[in-house]
Design a protein around this motif. Structure first.
Motif, mmCIF file in Angstrom:
data_model
loop_
_atom_site.group_PDB
_atom_site.id
_atom_site.type_symbol
_atom_site.label_atom_id
_atom_site.label_comp_id
_atom_site.label_asym_id
_atom_site.label_seq_id
_atom_site.Cartn_x
_atom_site.Cartn_y
_atom_site.Cartn_z
ATOM 1 N N ASN A 62 0.829 -1.211 0.000
ATOM 2 C CA ASN A 62 0.000 0.000 0.000
ATOM 3 C C ASN A 62 0.862 1.260 0.000
ATOM 4 N N THR A 63 1.958 1.207 0.765
ATOM 5 C CA THR A 63 2.857 2.367 0.835
ATOM 6 C C THR A 63 3.500 2.632 -0.529
ATOM 7 N N ALA A 64 3.805 1.556 -1.241
ATOM 8 C CA ALA A 64 4.377 1.726 -2.593
ATOM 9 C C ALA A 64 3.407 2.508 -3.488
ATOM 10 N N PHE A 65 2.119 2.186 -3.386
ATOM 11 C CA PHE A 65 1.120 2.921 -4.187
ATOM 12 C C PHE A 65 0.960 4.356 -3.666
ATOM 13 N N ALA A 66 0.840 4.497 -2.325
ATOM 14 C CA ALA A 66 0.612 5.818 -1.757
ATOM 15 C C ALA A 66 1.764 6.768 -2.096
ATOM 16 N N TYR A 67 2.982 6.237 -2.072
ATOM 17 C CA TYR A 67 4.131 7.106 -2.360
ATOM 18 C C TYR A 67 4.240 7.467 -3.837
ATOM 19 N N ALA A 68 3.683 6.634 -4.703
ATOM 20 C CA ALA A 68 3.633 7.011 -6.124
ATOM 21 C C ALA A 68 2.787 8.266 -6.295
ATOM 22 N N LYS A 69 1.791 8.423 -5.415
ATOM 23 C CA LYS A 69 0.950 9.621 -5.441
ATOM 24 C C LYS A 69 1.579 10.760 -4.614
ATOM 25 N N ARG A 70 1.890 10.491 -3.357
ATOM 26 C CA ARG A 70 2.372 11.543 -2.448
ATOM 27 C C ARG A 70 3.696 12.136 -2.882
ATOM 28 N N HIS A 71 4.638 11.246 -3.213
ATOM 29 C CA HIS A 71 5.987 11.703 -3.552
ATOM 30 C C HIS A 71 6.146 11.847 -5.064
ATOM 31 N N GLY A 72 5.427 10.999 -5.798
ATOM 32 C CA GLY A 72 5.568 10.991 -7.254
ATOM 33 C C GLY A 72 6.731 10.123 -7.688
ATOM 34 N N VAL A 73 6.839 9.942 -9.000
ATOM 35 C CA VAL A 73 7.911 9.112 -9.553
ATOM 36 C C VAL A 73 8.668 9.948 -10.581
ATOM 37 N N SER A 74 9.555 10.799 -10.100
ATOM 38 C CA SER A 74 10.336 11.578 -11.068
ATOM 39 C C SER A 74 11.407 10.692 -11.697
ATOM 40 N N SER A 75 11.826 9.666 -10.966
ATOM 41 C CA SER A 75 12.740 8.650 -11.504
ATOM 42 C C SER A 75 12.606 7.448 -10.578
ATOM 43 N N PRO A 76 12.987 6.270 -11.031
ATOM 44 C CA PRO A 76 12.920 5.107 -10.134
ATOM 45 C C PRO A 76 13.800 5.287 -8.899
ATOM 46 N N GLU A 77 14.959 5.913 -9.082
ATOM 47 C CA GLU A 77 15.877 6.085 -7.945
ATOM 48 C C GLU A 77 15.267 7.011 -6.892
ATOM 49 N N ASP A 78 14.743 8.154 -7.354
ATOM 50 C CA ASP A 78 14.180 9.130 -6.426
ATOM 51 C C ASP A 78 12.992 8.530 -5.660
ATOM 52 N N TYR A 79 12.170 7.794 -6.364
ATOM 53 C CA TYR A 79 11.018 7.129 -5.740
ATOM 54 C C TYR A 79 11.484 6.082 -4.714
ATOM 55 N N ALA A 80 12.469 5.295 -5.072
ATOM 56 C CA ALA A 80 12.958 4.249 -4.165
ATOM 57 C C ALA A 80 13.616 4.860 -2.928
ATOM 58 N N LEU A 81 14.279 5.999 -3.097
ATOM 59 C CA LEU A 81 14.867 6.684 -1.935
ATOM 60 C C LEU A 81 13.767 7.101 -0.958
ATOM 61 N N ALA A 82 12.695 7.690 -1.483
ATOM 62 C CA ALA A 82 11.608 8.156 -0.621
ATOM 63 C C ALA A 82 10.883 6.984 0.042
ATOM 64 N N LEU A 83 10.621 5.948 -0.727
ATOM 65 C CA LEU A 83 9.892 4.799 -0.185
ATOM 66 C C LEU A 83 10.715 4.074 0.886
ATOM 67 N N SER A 84 12.004 3.943 0.660
ATOM 68 C CA SER A 84 12.842 3.244 1.651
ATOM 69 C C SER A 84 12.893 4.037 2.957
ATOM 70 N N GLU A 85 12.927 5.354 2.844
ATOM 71 C CA GLU A 85 12.958 6.198 4.047
ATOM 72 C C GLU A 85 11.666 6.019 4.845
ATOM 73 N N ARG A 86 10.556 6.026 4.155
ATOM 74 C CA ARG A 86 9.256 5.849 4.810
ATOM 75 C C ARG A 86 9.158 4.470 5.496
ATOM 76 N N LEU A 87 9.638 3.443 4.834
ATOM 77 C CA LEU A 87 9.524 2.097 5.414
ATOM 78 C C LEU A 87 10.346 1.990 6.696
ATOM 79 N N LEU A 88 11.517 2.596 6.718
ATOM 80 C CA LEU A 88 12.322 2.575 7.949
ATOM 81 C C LEU A 88 11.642 3.363 9.067
#
Ligand SMILES: O=c1[nH]c(=O)c2[nH]c(=O)[nH]c2[nH]1
Length: 283
Positions: A62-88
Motif C-alpha cells: 500500500n505504501t508503494a502505491f501511496a508514495y507514487a501519489k504523495r511523492h511521485g515518480v520523477s525517476s525510479p531512484e528518487d522514488y525508491a529513496l523516498a519509499l525506503s525512508e518511509r519504510l524505515l
C-alpha cells in the motif's frame, strides 16, 4: 547445540505500480515493478509467532502505491529513496530497507510525426533497474538495466586461447558478438538528474560496444566499464553480466554454397557467461 534464527528479511515482491501524471493534457507514464524488503530484529515473529514488530507486507504494498501519489515518480531512484525512508520510519524494528525497482519504458505513439499526448507504445528494449539499500546510518543507490540485447556483425575475434586435449573451438578472426547485457552501477554521489544520468551511462555503454574492437567479450566489458567510470566521476563501480549469445557459421558446402560469414545459426544453450566488475583503485 542450539538452533537459532539466521539471516532473514521480508517484504512485498513485484508490486506493479503505474503512475500517470495528468496535470495537463499531455500525460506522462512511469511503469514500475517494485519489491520492498525489511530486515532487522524480527526474531519474535519467527520464533514466538509474535507479529507486534511486523509491518505487514500488505502495508508495504500500500505504501508503494501511496508514495507514487504523495511523492511521485520523477525517476525510479528518487522514488525508491523516498519509499525506503518511509519504510524505515514506519517499522522501528527494522535496521535496513531494500527497495528494488524495475522500470518498463513507454514512448509516445507517433501520429503524423508527433508524439501523441496520451497514447503510448511499450519500448521493447531493456528493463531499467534501481535499487536503494538504506540503513539508519547510510544509503546506497545502484542503477542499471537488464536484457539490453546488442549485436555487432564484425569487429570481434576470439583466438590465442588456452588449448588442451578437450579443446575443439576454432580460432575466430571475424565473428558475431552478441549479448543480452545486464549492468548495475553504484553511485557515490547523487546526480542532479537520475534520468539524464541513466541515459548517459546507457549511451556510453552502447557506443563503446559498437566502436571497440573486441578480442573477447571480457575485453569489451572492461572497455565499457572503464569508459563509464572515466566519464562519470560520481560513479564508484559498474558490474556487467553478459551471456555470450553464440552465432555459429552454418556449413553450406553440402549445398554447393560458400558462406563467408553470412549465414549463422543463433544458438540457445549452452552459452558462455562472462561477468566483470570495473571499479576504482583504493586511494
Ligand atoms: O569472448 C569470449 N570469451 C570467452 O572466454 C570465450 N570462450 C569461448 O569458447 N568463446 C569465448 N568468447
Amino acid at each position: 547445540m542450539g538452533i537459532v534464527l539466521g539471516a532473514n528479511q521480508y517484504g512485498k515482491a513485484e508490486t506493479r505500480v503505474v503512475r500517470i501524471v495528468r496535470d495537463t493534457p499531455r500525460h506522462t507514464i512511469r511503469d514500475l515493478n517494485v519489491s520492498t524488503a525489511l530486515r532487522g530484529d524480527f526474531a519474535a515473529a519467527h520464533v514466538d509467532g509474535d507479529q507486534a514488530a511486523v509491518l505487514p507486507t500488505d502495508t508495504q504494498k500500500n505504501t508503494a502505491f501511496a508514495y507514487a501519489k504523495r511523492h511521485g515518480v520523477s525517476s525510479p531512484e528518487d522514488y525508491a529513496l523516498a519509499l525506503s525512508e518511509r519504510l524505515l520510519e514506519a517499522a522501528p524494528a527494522a535496521t535496513g530497507a531494500r527497495v528494488a525497482v524495475d522500470e518498463y519504458a513507454w514512448e509516445r505513439i507517433q501520429v503524423d510525426g508527433t508524439g501523441h499526448d496520451h497514447a503510448f507504445v511499450r519500448r521493447g528494449q531493456e528493463v531499467r533497474t534501481a535499487t536503494v539499500g538504506r540503513t539508519r546510518e547510510a544509503v546506497a543507490v545502484e542503477s542499471g538495466f537488464r536484457d539490453l540485447v546488442v549485436l555487432k556483425s564484425t569487429g570481434s575475434e576470439f583466438k590465442g586461447f588456452l588449448r588442451d586435449e578437450y579443446t575443439t573451438l576454432a580460432e575466430a578472426d571475424d565473428r558475431i558478438l552478441a549479448t543480452s547485457l545486464d549492468a548495475t552501477w553504484r553511485h557515490r554521489a547523487d546526480p542532479e538528474d537520475w534520468d539524464a544520468s541513466y541515459a548517459a551511462v546507457r549511451a556510453l555503454v552502447m557506443a563503446t560496444f559498437a566502436t571497440t574492437y573486441s578480442r573477447a567479450l571480457q575485453e569489451t566489458l572492461y572497455a565499457m566499464g572503464r569508459a563509464v567510470l572515466e566519464a562519470h566521476d560520481d560513479l564508484a563501480e559498474i558490474s556487467f553480466s553478459a551471456p555470450n549469445k553464440h552465432h555459429f557459421l552454418v556449413d553450406l558446402a553440402p549445398f554447393g554454397l560458400d558462406n563467408p560469414g553470412e549465414v549463422f545459426v543463433a544458438a540457445d544453450r549452452p552459452y558462455g557467461l562472462i561477468e566483470a566488475t570495473v571499479t576504482r583503485e583504493e586511494p
